[in-house]
Design a protein around this motif. Structure first.
Motif, PDB file in Angstrom:
ATOM      1  N   SER A  92       1.282  -0.967  -0.176  1.00  0.00           N
ATOM      2  CA  SER A  92       0.225  -0.182   0.248  1.00  0.00           C
ATOM      3  C   SER A  92       0.875   1.152  -0.028  1.00  0.00           C
ATOM      4  CB  SER A  92      -0.655   0.028   1.470  1.00  0.00           C
ATOM      5  OG  SER A  92      -0.434   0.274   2.471  1.00  0.00           O
ATOM      6  N   ILE A  93       1.745   1.154   0.768  1.00  0.00           N
ATOM      7  CA  ILE A  93       2.756   2.656   0.625  1.00  0.00           C
ATOM      8  C   ILE A  93       2.988   1.841  -0.205  1.00  0.00           C
ATOM      9  CG2 ILE A  93       4.843   3.230   1.548  1.00  0.00           C
ATOM     10  CD1 ILE A  93       4.195   2.154   4.029  1.00  0.00           C
ATOM     11  N   VAL A  94       3.856   1.664  -1.449  1.00  0.00           N
ATOM     12  CA  VAL A  94       4.775   1.940  -2.339  1.00  0.00           C
ATOM     13  C   VAL A  94       3.430   2.379  -3.805  1.00  0.00           C
ATOM     14  CG1 VAL A  94       5.540   0.363  -4.940  1.00  0.00           C
ATOM     15  CG2 VAL A  94       6.737  -0.206  -2.402  1.00  0.00           C
ATOM     16  N   ASP A  95       2.606   1.349  -3.082  1.00  0.00           N
ATOM     17  CA  ASP A  95       1.272   2.248  -4.461  1.00  0.00           C
ATOM     18  C   ASP A  95       1.079   3.538  -4.542  1.00  0.00           C
ATOM     19  OD1 ASP A  95       1.534  -0.375  -5.606  1.00  0.00           O
ATOM     20  OD2 ASP A  95       0.038  -1.415  -3.832  1.00  0.00           O
ATOM     21  N   ASN A  96       0.229   3.803  -3.055  1.00  0.00           N
ATOM     22  CA  ASN A  96       0.331   5.083  -2.834  1.00  0.00           C
ATOM     23  C   ASN A  96       1.588   6.766  -3.333  1.00  0.00           C
ATOM     24  OD1 ASN A  96      -2.736   4.014  -2.569  1.00  0.00           O
ATOM     25  ND2 ASN A  96      -1.911   3.953  -0.468  1.00  0.00           N
ATOM     26  N   SER A  97       2.490   6.206  -2.969  1.00  0.00           N
ATOM     27  CA  SER A  97       4.066   7.057  -2.904  1.00  0.00           C
ATOM     28  C   SER A  97       4.420   7.038  -4.365  1.00  0.00           C
ATOM     29  CB  SER A  97       4.376   7.133  -1.963  1.00  0.00           C
ATOM     30  OG  SER A  97       5.766   7.330  -1.749  1.00  0.00           O
ATOM     31  N   ASP A  98       4.986   7.637  -4.580  1.00  0.00           N
ATOM     32  CA  ASP A  98       5.876   7.800  -6.089  1.00  0.00           C
ATOM     33  C   ASP A  98       7.047   7.896  -5.560  1.00  0.00           C
ATOM     34  OD1 ASP A  98       3.646   7.852  -7.354  1.00  0.00           O
ATOM     35  OD2 ASP A  98       3.230  10.808  -7.411  1.00  0.00           O
ATOM     36  N   ILE A  99       7.303   7.776  -4.197  1.00  0.00           N
ATOM     37  CA  ILE A  99       9.313   8.067  -3.621  1.00  0.00           C
ATOM     38  C   ILE A  99       9.796   6.651  -3.870  1.00  0.00           C
ATOM     39  CG2 ILE A  99      10.336   8.587  -1.691  1.00  0.00           C
ATOM     40  CD1 ILE A  99       8.336   9.745  -0.495  1.00  0.00           C
ATOM     41  N   TYR A 100       8.457   5.614  -3.723  1.00  0.00           N
ATOM     42  CA  TYR A 100       9.731   4.464  -3.128  1.00  0.00           C
ATOM     43  C   TYR A 100       8.798   3.690  -4.608  1.00  0.00           C
ATOM     44  CZ  TYR A 100      11.281   5.294   1.270  1.00  0.00           C
ATOM     45  OH  TYR A 100      11.924   5.840   2.867  1.00  0.00           O
ATOM     46  N   ASP A 101       9.934   2.552  -5.237  1.00  0.00           N
ATOM     47  CA  ASP A 101       9.814   1.416  -5.783  1.00  0.00           C
ATOM     48  C   ASP A 101       9.257   0.910  -5.481  1.00  0.00           C
ATOM     49  OD1 ASP A 101       9.535   3.898  -8.431  1.00  0.00           O
ATOM     50  OD2 ASP A 101      11.691   3.850  -8.993  1.00  0.00           O
ATOM     51  N   LEU A 102      10.068  -0.001  -4.330  1.00  0.00           N
ATOM     52  CA  LEU A 102      10.807  -0.729  -4.114  1.00  0.00           C
ATOM     53  C   LEU A 102      10.395  -1.413  -2.048  1.00  0.00           C
ATOM     54  CD1 LEU A 102      11.414  -3.816  -3.927  1.00  0.00           C
ATOM     55  CD2 LEU A 102      13.577  -3.327  -4.730  1.00  0.00           C
ATOM     56  N   ILE A 103      10.114  -1.856  -1.459  1.00  0.00           N
ATOM     57  CA  ILE A 103      11.230  -1.549   0.066  1.00  0.00           C
ATOM     58  C   ILE A 103      11.202  -3.047   0.590  1.00  0.00           C
ATOM     59  CG2 ILE A 103       9.609  -1.199   2.368  1.00  0.00           C
ATOM     60  CD1 ILE A 103       8.642   1.139   1.557  1.00  0.00           C
ATOM     61  N   GLN A 104      12.492  -3.414   1.151  1.00  0.00           N
ATOM     62  CA  GLN A 104      12.201  -4.493   2.107  1.00  0.00           C
ATOM     63  C   GLN A 104      12.452  -4.834   3.468  1.00  0.00           C
ATOM     64  OE1 GLN A 104      16.326  -5.360  -0.436  1.00  0.00           O
ATOM     65  NE2 GLN A 104      15.413  -6.098  -2.365  1.00  0.00           N
ATOM     66  N   ILE A 105      12.785  -6.074   3.819  1.00  0.00           N
ATOM     67  CA  ILE A 105      12.212  -5.812   5.354  1.00  0.00           C
ATOM     68  C   ILE A 105      13.314  -6.791   5.268  1.00  0.00           C
ATOM     69  CG2 ILE A 105      11.343  -6.194   7.443  1.00  0.00           C
ATOM     70  CD1 ILE A 105       8.809  -4.467   6.595  1.00  0.00           C
ATOM     71  N   VAL A 106      14.425  -6.907   6.232  1.00  0.00           N
ATOM     72  CA  VAL A 106      15.489  -7.970   6.325  1.00  0.00           C
ATOM     73  C   VAL A 106      16.243  -7.996   7.844  1.00  0.00           C
ATOM     74  CG1 VAL A 106      16.328  -7.476   3.853  1.00  0.00           C
ATOM     75  CG2 VAL A 106      17.217  -6.436   6.306  1.00  0.00           C
ATOM     76  N   ASP A 107      16.345  -9.250   8.327  1.00  0.00           N
ATOM     77  CA  ASP A 107      16.315  -9.531   9.453  1.00  0.00           C
ATOM     78  C   ASP A 107      17.875  -9.518   9.669  1.00  0.00           C
ATOM     79  OD1 ASP A 107      17.973 -11.603   8.330  1.00  0.00           O
ATOM     80  OD2 ASP A 107      16.570 -13.296   8.722  1.00  0.00           O
ATOM     81  N   GLN A 108      18.050  -9.396  10.958  1.00  0.00           N
ATOM     82  CA  GLN A 108      19.604  -9.676  11.488  1.00  0.00           C
ATOM     83  C   GLN A 108      20.886 -10.312  10.930  1.00  0.00           C
ATOM     84  OE1 GLN A 108      20.148  -7.482  13.957  1.00  0.00           O
ATOM     85  NE2 GLN A 108      18.289  -6.980  15.327  1.00  0.00           N
TER      86      GLN A 108
END
Length: 839
Positions: A92-108
């Motif tokens: 929803s953040i990527v679809d509704n924002s023109d800022i990010y093309d890709l968002i990832q969350i990685v562990d430690q």
């Protein structure tokens, strides 16, 4: 005829020099200043435009960081979004924002756990080998990567990575929005704006083609300066045209923002105005010459005659003969001139006499002024010398007294842990109390000196008021109990929970005042009252804090109400004989109260008691969230084990080294010592210690030189240095804190030293299973006093009280038995037998 021409020429030249030449000079200077001013204004305007564009770019970069922070906040609060819905939330953040093309969350471990847009093929893939992941992990703060062309979108992209407690959040930014920001900049013809990365590659431009082609502006002088971190405005050539270019650097990413204008267009208004001013100067000169010629023709003849006679009079010849002319005005001038010459001749004689007298008076007055100046300079030099001597004396006195006090207090602290003989403990306690009293005297003198010099620094913080009052109460509880004085505390119910004030200075004020009451009160009571009043009815954030200390002591005569606040002032000779002290306490109290924006007053009746009232105005009310808690301090190190470590102790005084080694002997440290800075540098290279405890003031090579030598070699960067010094002046503290890892001021306690060491040497997780805490020094003193008085019931009651709070009752029982074994009372014997069951 020739004379008329000569005079005309002379007057004409004078006119040119006096009138026309200044016009020319002023005109050209003004024209030059105007040109420079306009150039500066245009240059500044261009630079401000670059800074404005930089601000827009920084605001553009702030929003992505805010989004990652919000994502972190949402993920940390699991009740807001379940684990299974995180991918949907990121989509929803990527679809509704023109800022990010890709968002990832990685562990430690760098494994991708969530991403948007979702791609099953890269889920659980490791990114730990990526440069941005390694750098972010190392710096443990948000990191902006270099720009690159995204293989997925084909657009300029930037990676923003932010660590959080579960791993790392990574976003790939779409940098096309930079072009729209540049579009909003109002630029003229042959002008342009661009944004480059820190390699000079175009990432934003009015021409999107240059962005997609990764056009390099690295060779331009302004871009090179911006890449070096230098902002400003420069002249340079590009595509055959000369430009005025201003560069500014983006804070987060070190991008370079360039705003450039064609020089011809930028400076065109200057050329136009300059031509106009130049034409005006020429016209002014022509008009002035025309008027001058007309005036000369009408006035030269009679003026020449008058000038000739004037020269003779100026030479001292007052006999002249001027013939009337056909001009009435000139004839009146001749008549006035004749009267003037007669007056001048009469006054000339008087002036000669007055001049002689004036010269004599000037010489006398000059001699007086020179003498006064010399006296003033001498007084100033004496005052400066006295002030410097005072500061030097205070510094040396502090060092010379704190150094032996460090040994006295330190070794007595060690002795108190080595013996259980209550008599010896009593002696040790007397030594420590005397040492602390001397240290308090030194601190009072230094405080008074700082206050008088206007150098006292107030350190405001959030203070929980009720716990602060309890702390003060606890400080005096035992001494008032021993003297048989009732200590009453009256704190209003509606006191604020937390206030903003300098805790140390307020504590110093109350301890001085209550300590005086304890000192001068033998029977009766001491009462501490604390209340608050609103500053205004409509102000709920500020109060006036009202404090009073009342006692039933010896009192103060009315004529001494003001003088008790003077330096080195005590009530009378008898009070000096009965009570020790310097007379500095109330002086410092008054000046500290005034520094805290307050006032203090005293009311007293001799032999009935005194009341000191303090009003602290405009105290800010805070909340408990403002309190900075320090949960890392440890007061009991008997249950603590440190990891093995090498510690180098550097101090030119043997007792100081022995004291520190005594403090550390119970731990698994390898201790090394030296008495000079030269050997300290040498031993550091040989031993590679984990920690250096360094005295700053030593002969020959002092602590400052040791630090300078070690810090110059990068191989010693991992070695931590704790400064231990007897210097107490604020300017010394600031300098020492700036070059060391930690700072301790002599005299030091074992707890202070170990708490500082714990910051740099790890503590083992395991504790001593067979640990037994010995009774406290205070418990032994109270019990010893009860035994000396023969108060067996007091011993039983006190021991039962200790039993409820002491975790080591077994060891305490042995000491009770040893101290009370001489008593023959059956109840006490039964009590001792009860204790034996624990030993």
């Amino acid at each position: 005829m020739d004379k008329k021409i000569s005079l005309r020429t002379m007057l004409l030249l004078n006119f040119v020099v006096v009138a026309i030449f200044p016009i020319i000079i002023i005109g050209f200077v003004s024209l030059r200043n105007f040109t420079f001013s306009m150039q500066d204004e245009i240059t500044n305007k261009n630079f401000l435009l670059a800074r404005s564009l930089t601000g827009e770019v920084e605001r553009f970069l702030d929003e992505p960081l805010d989004i990652l922070i919000r994502i972190e906040d949402i993920i940390d609060k699991k009740e807001m979004i379940p684990e299974a819905k995180i991918n949907d939330y990121l989509d929803s953040i990527v679809d509704n924002s023109d800022i990010y093309d890709l968002i990832q969350i990685v562990d430690q471990n760098g494994i991708i756990k969530h991403l948007a847009p979702f791609d099953q093929d890269i889920l659980e893939v490791s990114i730990s080998g990526h440069e941005y992941y390694k750098i972010t992990k190392e710096i443990n703060s948000p990191y902006w990567s270099r720009t690159f062309i995204s293989p997925q979108t084909g657009r300029p992209t930037l990676t923003l990575s932010m660590p959080f407690k579960k791993g790392m959040i990574i976003g790939h930014l779409n940098l096309e929005a930079l072009n729209s920001i540049i579009d909003n900049v109002n630029l003229g013809i042959n002008s342009y704006a661009a944004v480059t990365d820190n390699n000079g590659i175009t990432i934003g431009h009015l021409n999107p083609t240059l962005v997609s082609e990764r056009f390099s502006l690295h060779s331009l002088k302004p871009i090179q300066s911006g890449m070096s971190g230098i902002e400003g405005t420069f002249l340079y050539k590009f595509n055959g045209l000369e430009y005025l270019g201003s560069v500014s650097v983006v804070e987060h990413t070190h991008w370079v923002v360039l705003v450039a204008q064609s020089v011809d267009i930028a400076f065109a208004p200057i050329e136009k105005i300059r031509n106009f001013i130049f034409a005006g100067i020429i016209c002014s000169i022509g008009i002035a010459l025309f008027i001058a010629v007309i005036i000369l023709k009408r006035t030269l003849k009679p003026l020449y005659q008058l000038t000739k006679e004037s020269k003779r009079i100026a030479e001292g010849d007052y006999n002249f003969n001027l013939h009337p002319t056909g001009y009435r005005e000139f004839n009146e001038l001749l008549h006035s001139f004749t009267i003037m010459v007669s007056a001048i001749k009469a006054r000339n004689d008087e002036l000669h006499d007055a001049r002689d007298k004036l010269e004599q008076r000037v010489e006398e007055r000059t001699a007086q002024l020179i003498k006064m100046k010399e006296q003033a300079e001498s007084a100033k030099a004496s005052a400066e010398q006295a002030n410097a001597a005072k500061s030097l004396f205070l510094t040396n006195m502090s060092h010379e007294i704190r150094t032996p006090m460090n040994a006295i207090l330190g070794f007595s602290e060690i002795l108190s842990t080595k013996t259980k003989d209550y008599v010896m403990l009593h002696y040790i306690d007397s030594i420590q109390n005397s040492g602390r009293a001397l240290l308090k005297l030194i601190n009072n003198i230094l405080d008074l000196s700082r206050i008088e010099a206007g150098k006292i620094i107030l350190e405001y913080s959030a203070v929980p008021l009720r716990s602060f009052i309890e702390e003060i109460t606890g400080f005096f509880f035992h001494i008032t109990t021993e003297k048989g004085i009732e200590f009453i505390v009256d704190a209003e119910v509606d006191l604020p929970d937390v206030i903003r004030i300098d805790r140390i200075r307020l504590r110093q004020i109350l301890i001085n005042l209550i300590g005086n009451s304890v000192k001068f009160t033998e029977t009766g009571y001491i009462k501490l009252s604390v209340s608050a009043e609103r500053v205004r009815e409509d102000n709920f954030n500020e109060i006036n804090l009202l404090i009073s200390i009342e006692d039933s002591g010896i009192g103060i005569p009315e004529d001494k109400f003001q003088s008790v606040f003077d330096e080195f002032e005590q009530l009378n000779e008898n009070s000096i004989l009965i009570n020790d002290g310097t007379g500095l306490g109330l002086t410092i109290v008054k000046q500290l109260v005034e520094a805290l924006n307050g006032k203090i007053s005293v009311k007293s009746v001799v032999n009935k008691g005194s009341i000191f009232r303090i009003s602290l105005f405009n105290i800010t009310i805070l909340s408990e969230d403002d309190i900075v808690k320090n949960d890392n301090e440890i007061s009991d190190f008997t249950r603590i084990r440190f990891m093995k470590a090498k510690i180098l102790i550097v101090d030119d005084i043997k007792q100081n080294r022995e004291l520190i080694m005594g403090y550390l002997e119970d731990f698994d440290f390898s201790l090394f010592e030296t008495d000079n800075g030269h050997d300290a540098i040498k031993l550091t290279g040989e031993l590679k210690p984990d920690l250096i405890l360094l005295d700053m003031k030593m002969p020959e090579t002092d602590g400052y030189e040791v630090i300078k030598e070690l810090r110059a070699d990068k191989k010693y960067d991992s070695i931590k240095i704790i400064a231990i010094t007897a210097h107490a002046m604020k300017n010394d503290e600031a300098e020492i804190k700036g070059i060391t890892d930690s700072y301790l001021k002599k005299p030091i306690t074992r707890t202070e030293l170990l708490n500082e060491i714990r910051k740099y040497i790890p503590v083992c997780d395991t504790e001593f299973d067979d640990f037994v805490l010995p009774p406290t020094h205070e418990q032994l003193l109270i019990l010893s006093d009860l035994i000396n008085k023969g108060d067996m019931y007091g011993i039983i009651d006190y021991a039962e009280k200790i039993k409820k709070t002491s975790p080591d009752y077994k060891d305490f029982a042995s000491i009770v038995i040893r101290l009370a074994e001489n008593f023959k009372d059956q109840e006490l014997q039964d009590f001792i037998e009860k204790y034996r069951s624990y030993t």
